[in-house]
Design an enzyme around this catalytic site. Structure first.
Site, PDB file in Angstrom:
ATOM      1  N   ASP A 178       0.848  -1.197   0.000  1.00  0.00           N
ATOM      2  CA  ASP A 178       0.000   0.000   0.000  1.00  0.00           C
ATOM      3  C   ASP A 178       0.881   1.245   0.000  1.00  0.00           C
ATOM      4  O   ASP A 178       2.068   1.183   0.326  1.00  0.00           O
ATOM      5  CB  ASP A 178      -0.924   0.031   1.221  1.00  0.00           C
ATOM      6  CG  ASP A 178      -1.854   1.245   1.207  1.00  0.00           C
ATOM      7  OD1 ASP A 178      -2.531   1.458   0.189  1.00  0.00           O
ATOM      8  OD2 ASP A 178      -1.889   2.003   2.192  1.00  0.00           O
ATOM      9  N   SER A 179       0.276   2.376  -0.335  1.00  0.00           N
ATOM     10  CA  SER A 179       1.009   3.639  -0.299  1.00  0.00           C
ATOM     11  C   SER A 179       1.362   4.051   1.131  1.00  0.00           C
ATOM     12  O   SER A 179       2.254   4.862   1.339  1.00  0.00           O
ATOM     13  CB  SER A 179       0.180   4.743  -0.964  1.00  0.00           C
ATOM     14  OG  SER A 179      -1.070   4.872  -0.312  1.00  0.00           O
TER      15      SER A 179
ATOM     16  N   CYS B 230      -3.711  -1.062  -2.166  1.00  0.00           N
ATOM     17  CA  CYS B 230      -3.961   0.336  -2.537  1.00  0.00           C
ATOM     18  C   CYS B 230      -4.856   0.385  -3.775  1.00  0.00           C
ATOM     19  O   CYS B 230      -4.495  -0.132  -4.835  1.00  0.00           O
ATOM     20  CB  CYS B 230      -2.621   1.010  -2.812  1.00  0.00           C
ATOM     21  SG  CYS B 230      -2.768   2.740  -3.230  1.00  0.00           S
TER      22      CYS B 230
ATOM     23  N   GLU C 122      -6.931  10.127   8.267  1.00  0.00           N
ATOM     24  CA  GLU C 122      -5.577  10.074   8.834  1.00  0.00           C
ATOM     25  C   GLU C 122      -5.461  10.963  10.073  1.00  0.00           C
ATOM     26  O   GLU C 122      -4.670  10.697  10.971  1.00  0.00           O
ATOM     27  CB  GLU C 122      -4.540  10.464   7.771  1.00  0.00           C
ATOM     28  CG  GLU C 122      -4.531   9.430   6.668  1.00  0.00           C
ATOM     29  CD  GLU C 122      -3.233   9.289   5.916  1.00  0.00           C
ATOM     30  OE1 GLU C 122      -2.362  10.170   6.039  1.00  0.00           O
ATOM     31  OE2 GLU C 122      -3.103   8.296   5.178  1.00  0.00           O
TER      32      GLU C 122
ATOM     33  N   CYS D 209     -11.340   2.889  -1.737  1.00  0.00           N
ATOM     34  CA  CYS D 209     -10.137   3.490  -1.157  1.00  0.00           C
ATOM     35  C   CYS D 209      -9.869   2.808   0.180  1.00  0.00           C
ATOM     36  O   CYS D 209     -10.808   2.512   0.929  1.00  0.00           O
ATOM     37  CB  CYS D 209     -10.357   4.993  -0.955  1.00  0.00           C
ATOM     38  SG  CYS D 209      -8.982   5.812  -0.123  1.00  0.00           S
TER      39      CYS D 209
ATOM     40  N   HIS E 286      -8.887   3.835   2.950  1.00  0.00           N
ATOM     41  CA  HIS E 286      -9.226   4.533   4.187  1.00  0.00           C
ATOM     42  C   HIS E 286     -10.708   4.479   4.546  1.00  0.00           C
ATOM     43  O   HIS E 286     -11.082   4.708   5.687  1.00  0.00           O
ATOM     44  CB  HIS E 286      -8.814   6.009   4.083  1.00  0.00           C
ATOM     45  CG  HIS E 286      -7.335   6.226   4.114  1.00  0.00           C
ATOM     46  ND1 HIS E 286      -6.481   5.590   3.248  1.00  0.00           N
ATOM     47  CD2 HIS E 286      -6.572   7.011   4.905  1.00  0.00           C
ATOM     48  CE1 HIS E 286      -5.232   5.982   3.513  1.00  0.00           C
ATOM     49  NE2 HIS E 286      -5.265   6.849   4.504  1.00  0.00           N
TER      50      HIS E 286
HETATM   51  N1  DGL Z   1      -4.134   3.889  -0.483  1.00  0.00           N
HETATM   52  C1  DGL Z   1      -4.790   4.891  -1.302  1.00  0.00           C
HETATM   53  C2  DGL Z   1      -5.982   4.263  -2.021  1.00  0.00           C
HETATM   54  O1  DGL Z   1      -6.534   3.266  -1.618  1.00  0.00           O
HETATM   55  C3  DGL Z   1      -5.226   6.101  -0.487  1.00  0.00           C
HETATM   56  C4  DGL Z   1      -4.090   6.909   0.077  1.00  0.00           C
HETATM   57  C5  DGL Z   1      -3.223   7.572  -0.980  1.00  0.00           C
HETATM   58  O2  DGL Z   1      -3.722   8.424  -1.741  1.00  0.00           O
HETATM   59  O3  DGL Z   1      -2.044   7.214  -1.053  1.00  0.00           O
HETATM   60  O4  DGL Z   1      -6.402   4.780  -3.025  1.00  0.00           O
END
Ligand code: DGL
Length: 284
Positions: free
Chosen positions: A16-17, A79, A156, A191, A193
Site C-alpha cells: 500500500d502507499s 492500494c 488520517e 479506497c 481509508h
Molecule cells: N491507499 C490509497 C488508495 O486506496 C489512499 C491513500 C493515498 O492516496 O495514497 O487509493
C-alpha cells in the site's frame, strides 16, 4: 509422521502507499489467520491518490520487488490507486501471482446490486483512471464515479466520527447519488481509508443502499485462490491447542518513512498492535 506435520503457511505480501492498506490486512488476517504477512507501506511517498499513473507504477514496482525479495509468494495490492493505475505494470514486473482490489470489489458489487447501478468513491487518481467503471461495465453494471479527496486526510487525522467528516461525506454522497444515479443501490468503498468511516458513511448514504468494502471482497478472493476454508469451520474441525497455534498470524511491516510513526498510526488502522516495523530506503 507425515500426518502430524503442520500445513505450510503461505507468505502473503501486501502493498500500500501507507497505512491505509492495513484495513485490507485486517480483513486478510480475519479471513486467513494461518498465514505469514509482509506489509509494505510507502509512507515516504504517499499520497498516491493525487499522482500520475507513471509515478505510481514506478513506486509500486519497486515496492513489489522488495516484497518478493523478502519471500512473498503472493502479492496483494491493497492500494486502490496503485491497483487502478498500475496493476498491469505490477503484474508484468512480478514473478508471483498478484491480486488487486478493483476486480474483487467489482465482483462483490455486481453480485449485490439489483438495480444494476452503483456508485464508486475513491481518490482523484482512482476515479479518473475509470478502472472501476471498466470493471463494472464489463459485468453489465452502470456506474457513477465520485472522487472524494478530502476523506483520506480526515481519516488520517483520526476524525472518523467527527462532525466535519460527516459534513464532507454528506456533500460528496449527495452529489454522487444525484440525478441519474439517484436509484443506484450500492456504494463501493474504492479506497483503503474508507472502511474506517463505514458507520459514518452508512448514516450519511441513502438508506436503501448496500455498502461494498473492497478490503473484504479482496480477502475472500485471496482465500479462494489459496483454497482456504473460512476460519470458523477450520477451527471447529481441528484440535483446539494445535489450531490455536496454527492460526496466529505472523505480521512483519516495512515502511519507507519513520518506523515509529508507522507503528503509532498503523495500530489504529489495523486494530491490532503493530510491532515489527523495519524502515526501508528504496532507491528512487
Ligand atoms: N491507499 C490509497 C488508495 O486506496 C489512499 C491513500 C493515498 O492516496 O495514497 O487509493
Amino acid at each position: 509422521v507425515p500426518n502430524s506435520r503442520r500445513p505450510r503457511r503461505p507468505k502473503i505480501g501486501v502493498f500500500d502507499s501507507g497505512v491505509g492498506g492495513l484495513t485490507v490486512l485486517r480483513a486478510l488476517v480475519e479471513r486467513i489467520p494461518g498465514a505469514d504477512y509482509l506489509y509494505f507501506g510507502d509512507t515516504a511517498r504517499l499520497p498516491y491518490g493525487s499522482k500520475s499513473a507513471h509515478t505510481v507504477a514506478h513506486y509500486a514496482v519497486g515496492a513489489v520487488h522488495y516484497l518478493q525479495d523478502q519471500g512473498a509468494e503472493l502479492l496483494v495490492i491493497a492500494c486502490n490507486t496503485a491497483t487502478a493505475l498500475a496493476l498491469s505494470e505490477i503484474k508484468a514486473a512480478a514473478d508471483v501471482k498478484v491480486i488487486g482490489v478493483v476486480e474483487p470489489g467489482a465482483d462483490a458489487a455486481a453480485a449485490v446490486t439489483r438495480k444494476r447501478k452503483v456508485v464508486v468513491i475513491g481518490t482523484e487518481a482512482t476515479i479518473s483512471s475509470h478502472a472501476y467503471r471498466r470493471a463494472l461495465e464489463a459485468r453489465e453494471v452502470a456506474v457513477r464515479e465520485k472522487a472524494c479527496p478530502l476523506l483520506v486526510p480526515l481519516v488520517e487525522e483520526g476524525w472518523v466520527e467527527h462532525a466535519v467528516t460527516e459534513q464532507v461525506a454528506r456533500i460528496y454522497l449527495s452529489e454522487a447519488f444525484s440525478e441519474d444515479a439517484s436509484d443506484a443501490d450500492v456504494l463501493v468503498l474504492g479506497c483503503t481509508h474508507y472502511p474506517l468511516i463505514k458507520p459514518l458513511l452508512r448514516r450519511v448514504a441513502p438508506e436503501h443502499i448496500a455498502i461494498v468494502d473492497s478490503a473484504e471482497s479482496t480477502a475472500q478472493d485471496v482465500a479462494r485462490q489459496l483454497q482456504i476454508e473460512p476460519p470458523s469451520s477450520a477451527q471447529k474441525s481441528s484440535v483446539q491447542t494445535r489450531s490455536e497455534r496454527r492460526t496466529v498470524p505472523q505480521l512483519k511491516f516495512f515502511a519507507t518513512d519513520s518506523a515509529e510513526k508507522f507503528r503509532k498510526m498503523g495500530t489504529r488502522f489495523l486494530g491490532l498492535p503493530v510491532e515489527d516495523v523495519l524502515h526501508v530506503d528504496l532507491k528512487e
